[in-house]
Design a protein around this motif. Structure first.
Motif, PDB file in Angstrom:
ATOM      1  N   LEU A   2       1.087  -1.313  -0.154  1.00  0.00           N
ATOM      2  CA  LEU A   2      -0.362  -0.059  -0.151  1.00  0.00           C
ATOM      3  C   LEU A   2       0.486   1.664  -0.012  1.00  0.00           C
ATOM      4  CD1 LEU A   2      -2.622  -0.999   2.689  1.00  0.00           C
ATOM      5  CD2 LEU A   2      -2.875  -1.133   0.084  1.00  0.00           C
ATOM      6  N   LYS A   3       2.079   1.281  -0.014  1.00  0.00           N
ATOM      7  CA  LYS A   3       2.929   2.285   0.605  1.00  0.00           C
ATOM      8  C   LYS A   3       3.167   2.567   1.340  1.00  0.00           C
ATOM      9  CE  LYS A   3       4.902   0.711  -3.524  1.00  0.00           C
ATOM     10  NZ  LYS A   3       5.154  -0.551  -3.558  1.00  0.00           N
ATOM     11  N   LEU A   4       2.560   2.944   2.484  1.00  0.00           N
ATOM     12  CA  LEU A   4       2.101   3.818   3.591  1.00  0.00           C
ATOM     13  C   LEU A   4       3.154   4.372   4.214  1.00  0.00           C
ATOM     14  CD1 LEU A   4      -1.152   1.286   5.290  1.00  0.00           C
ATOM     15  CD2 LEU A   4      -1.187   2.537   4.111  1.00  0.00           C
ATOM     16  N   PRO A   5       3.259   5.463   4.347  1.00  0.00           N
ATOM     17  CA  PRO A   5       4.677   6.120   5.368  1.00  0.00           C
ATOM     18  C   PRO A   5       4.887   4.899   6.407  1.00  0.00           C
ATOM     19  CG  PRO A   5       2.533   7.392   4.913  1.00  0.00           C
ATOM     20  CD  PRO A   5       1.780   6.582   3.912  1.00  0.00           C
ATOM     21  N   SER A   6       6.109   4.561   7.000  1.00  0.00           N
ATOM     22  CA  SER A   6       6.287   4.245   8.368  1.00  0.00           C
ATOM     23  C   SER A   6       7.834   3.875   7.993  1.00  0.00           C
ATOM     24  CB  SER A   6       6.145   2.442   7.648  1.00  0.00           C
ATOM     25  OG  SER A   6       6.526   1.544   8.918  1.00  0.00           O
ATOM     26  N   ARG A   7       8.154   5.043   9.245  1.00  0.00           N
ATOM     27  CA  ARG A   7       9.575   4.494   9.269  1.00  0.00           C
ATOM     28  C   ARG A   7       9.561   3.847  10.527  1.00  0.00           C
ATOM     29  NH1 ARG A   7      13.659   6.692   6.457  1.00  0.00           N
ATOM     30  NH2 ARG A   7      15.879   7.405   7.117  1.00  0.00           N
ATOM     31  N   ALA A   8      10.790   2.914  10.794  1.00  0.00           N
ATOM     32  CA  ALA A   8      11.599   1.551  11.500  1.00  0.00           C
ATOM     33  C   ALA A   8      12.364   2.472  12.075  1.00  0.00           C
ATOM     34  CB  ALA A   8      11.926   0.461  10.723  1.00  0.00           C
ATOM     35  N   GLN A   9      12.659   2.115  13.454  1.00  0.00           N
ATOM     36  CA  GLN A   9      13.327   2.182  14.671  1.00  0.00           C
ATOM     37  C   GLN A   9      14.386   1.408  14.456  1.00  0.00           C
ATOM     38  OE1 GLN A   9      11.859   0.923  18.306  1.00  0.00           O
ATOM     39  NE2 GLN A   9      14.076   1.532  19.462  1.00  0.00           N
ATOM     40  N   SER A  10      14.471   0.027  13.792  1.00  0.00           N
ATOM     41  CA  SER A  10      15.720  -0.792  13.690  1.00  0.00           C
ATOM     42  C   SER A  10      15.169  -1.857  12.965  1.00  0.00           C
ATOM     43  CB  SER A  10      16.152  -1.353  14.796  1.00  0.00           C
ATOM     44  OG  SER A  10      16.499  -0.625  15.697  1.00  0.00           O
ATOM     45  N   VAL A  11      15.652  -2.007  11.382  1.00  0.00           N
ATOM     46  CA  VAL A  11      15.260  -2.885  10.215  1.00  0.00           C
ATOM     47  C   VAL A  11      16.155  -3.700  10.313  1.00  0.00           C
ATOM     48  CG1 VAL A  11      14.866  -3.211   8.075  1.00  0.00           C
ATOM     49  CG2 VAL A  11      13.682  -1.254   9.077  1.00  0.00           C
ATOM     50  N   MET A  12      16.600  -5.384  10.082  1.00  0.00           N
ATOM     51  CA  MET A  12      17.322  -6.073   9.330  1.00  0.00           C
ATOM     52  C   MET A  12      17.411  -6.651   8.670  1.00  0.00           C
ATOM     53  SD  MET A  12      18.629  -7.813  12.957  1.00  0.00           S
ATOM     54  CE  MET A  12      20.728  -8.954  12.384  1.00  0.00           C
ATOM     55  N   ASP A  13      17.604  -7.067   7.442  1.00  0.00           N
ATOM     56  CA  ASP A  13      17.132  -7.894   6.466  1.00  0.00           C
ATOM     57  C   ASP A  13      18.067  -9.265   6.258  1.00  0.00           C
ATOM     58  OD1 ASP A  13      16.145  -5.904   4.540  1.00  0.00           O
ATOM     59  OD2 ASP A  13      18.068  -4.717   3.857  1.00  0.00           O
ATOM     60  N   VAL A  14      17.137 -10.117   6.134  1.00  0.00           N
ATOM     61  CA  VAL A  14      17.470 -11.304   6.698  1.00  0.00           C
ATOM     62  C   VAL A  14      17.622 -12.830   5.408  1.00  0.00           C
ATOM     63  CG1 VAL A  14      16.807 -13.272   8.404  1.00  0.00           C
ATOM     64  CG2 VAL A  14      16.730 -11.877   9.286  1.00  0.00           C
ATOM     65  N   SER A  15      18.162 -12.931   5.348  1.00  0.00           N
ATOM     66  CA  SER A  15      17.842 -14.708   4.258  1.00  0.00           C
ATOM     67  C   SER A  15      18.730 -15.496   3.689  1.00  0.00           C
ATOM     68  CB  SER A  15      19.233 -13.790   2.903  1.00  0.00           C
ATOM     69  OG  SER A  15      20.182 -13.320   2.970  1.00  0.00           O
ATOM     70  N   SER A  16      18.871 -15.687   5.671  1.00  0.00           N
ATOM     71  CA  SER A  16      18.917 -16.420   5.890  1.00  0.00           C
ATOM     72  C   SER A  16      19.120 -17.252   7.375  1.00  0.00           C
ATOM     73  CB  SER A  16      20.611 -16.740   5.630  1.00  0.00           C
ATOM     74  OG  SER A  16      21.546 -16.768   6.948  1.00  0.00           O
ATOM     75  N   LEU A  17      18.626 -18.099   7.610  1.00  0.00           N
ATOM     76  CA  LEU A  17      18.572 -18.758   8.886  1.00  0.00           C
ATOM     77  C   LEU A  17      19.256 -18.303   9.832  1.00  0.00           C
ATOM     78  CD1 LEU A  17      16.596 -20.879  10.789  1.00  0.00           C
ATOM     79  CD2 LEU A  17      17.806 -22.290  10.199  1.00  0.00           C
ATOM     80  N   ALA A  18      20.631 -18.369   9.729  1.00  0.00           N
ATOM     81  CA  ALA A  18      21.642 -17.751  10.337  1.00  0.00           C
ATOM     82  C   ALA A  18      21.496 -16.191  10.800  1.00  0.00           C
ATOM     83  CB  ALA A  18      23.421 -17.978  10.046  1.00  0.00           C
ATOM     84  N   GLU A  19      21.041 -15.501   9.602  1.00  0.00           N
ATOM     85  CA  GLU A  19      20.739 -14.610  10.325  1.00  0.00           C
ATOM     86  C   GLU A  19      18.679 -13.883  10.829  1.00  0.00           C
ATOM     87  OE1 GLU A  19      20.409 -12.458   6.262  1.00  0.00           O
ATOM     88  OE2 GLU A  19      22.864 -12.249   6.048  1.00  0.00           O
ATOM     89  N   ALA A  20      18.464 -15.211  11.159  1.00  0.00           N
ATOM     90  CA  ALA A  20      17.313 -15.049  11.409  1.00  0.00           C
ATOM     91  C   ALA A  20      17.703 -15.027  12.757  1.00  0.00           C
ATOM     92  CB  ALA A  20      16.330 -16.562  11.061  1.00  0.00           C
ATOM     93  N   ARG A  21      18.024 -15.648  13.235  1.00  0.00           N
ATOM     94  CA  ARG A  21      18.379 -16.193  14.258  1.00  0.00           C
ATOM     95  C   ARG A  21      19.376 -15.421  14.768  1.00  0.00           C
ATOM     96  NH1 ARG A  21      20.624 -22.591  13.581  1.00  0.00           N
ATOM     97  NH2 ARG A  21      18.555 -23.784  14.158  1.00  0.00           N
ATOM     98  N   GLU A  22      20.080 -14.279  14.495  1.00  0.00           N
ATOM     99  CA  GLU A  22      20.692 -13.657  14.805  1.00  0.00           C
ATOM    100  C   GLU A  22      19.700 -11.957  15.508  1.00  0.00           C
ATOM    101  OE1 GLU A  22      24.123 -10.231  13.153  1.00  0.00           O
ATOM    102  OE2 GLU A  22      23.548 -11.560  12.116  1.00  0.00           O
ATOM    103  N   ALA A  23      18.691 -11.817  14.083  1.00  0.00           N
ATOM    104  CA  ALA A  23      17.458 -10.736  14.393  1.00  0.00           C
ATOM    105  C   ALA A  23      17.025 -11.665  15.518  1.00  0.00           C
ATOM    106  CB  ALA A  23      17.123 -11.191  13.352  1.00  0.00           C
ATOM    107  N   VAL A  24      16.769 -12.438  16.333  1.00  0.00           N
ATOM    108  CA  VAL A  24      16.107 -12.553  17.021  1.00  0.00           C
ATOM    109  C   VAL A  24      17.365 -12.998  18.215  1.00  0.00           C
ATOM    110  CG1 VAL A  24      15.346 -14.710  18.533  1.00  0.00           C
ATOM    111  CG2 VAL A  24      14.867 -14.286  16.228  1.00  0.00           C
TER     112      VAL A  24
END
Length: 71
Positions: free
Chosen positions: A12-34
């Motif tokens: 919907l292209k709604l305006p939103s500015r996140a405090q913290s964003v992580m791009d995750v492309s692997s299970l290891a990165e997902a675990r790191e985000a958690v």
């Protein structure tokens, strides 16, 4: 983690500015985000393609953008 504009992340292209964003492309990165969210006492929200999502203007916590369908 970085602060980022999420308007292009939701269909919907709604305006939103996140405090913290992580791009995750692997299970290891997902675990790191958690782990990062837990160690900082922050909530964690994961976004896939961004459809069927209405984002807050300034979401708190860590936004995890899943960049690979196998995660």
């Amino acid at each position: 983690m970085k602060r980022d504009n999420l308007a292009l992340t939701n269909t919907l292209k709604l305006p939103s500015r996140a405090q913290s964003v992580m791009d995750v492309s692997s299970l290891a990165e997902a675990r790191e985000a958690v782990a990062i969210a837990r160690s900082n006492g922050l909530s964690l929200r994961c976004l896939g393609a961004g459809s069927n999502v209405i984002l807050a203007e300034n979401p708190q916590g860590v936004i995890c953008r899943v960049r690979h369908t196998g995660v």
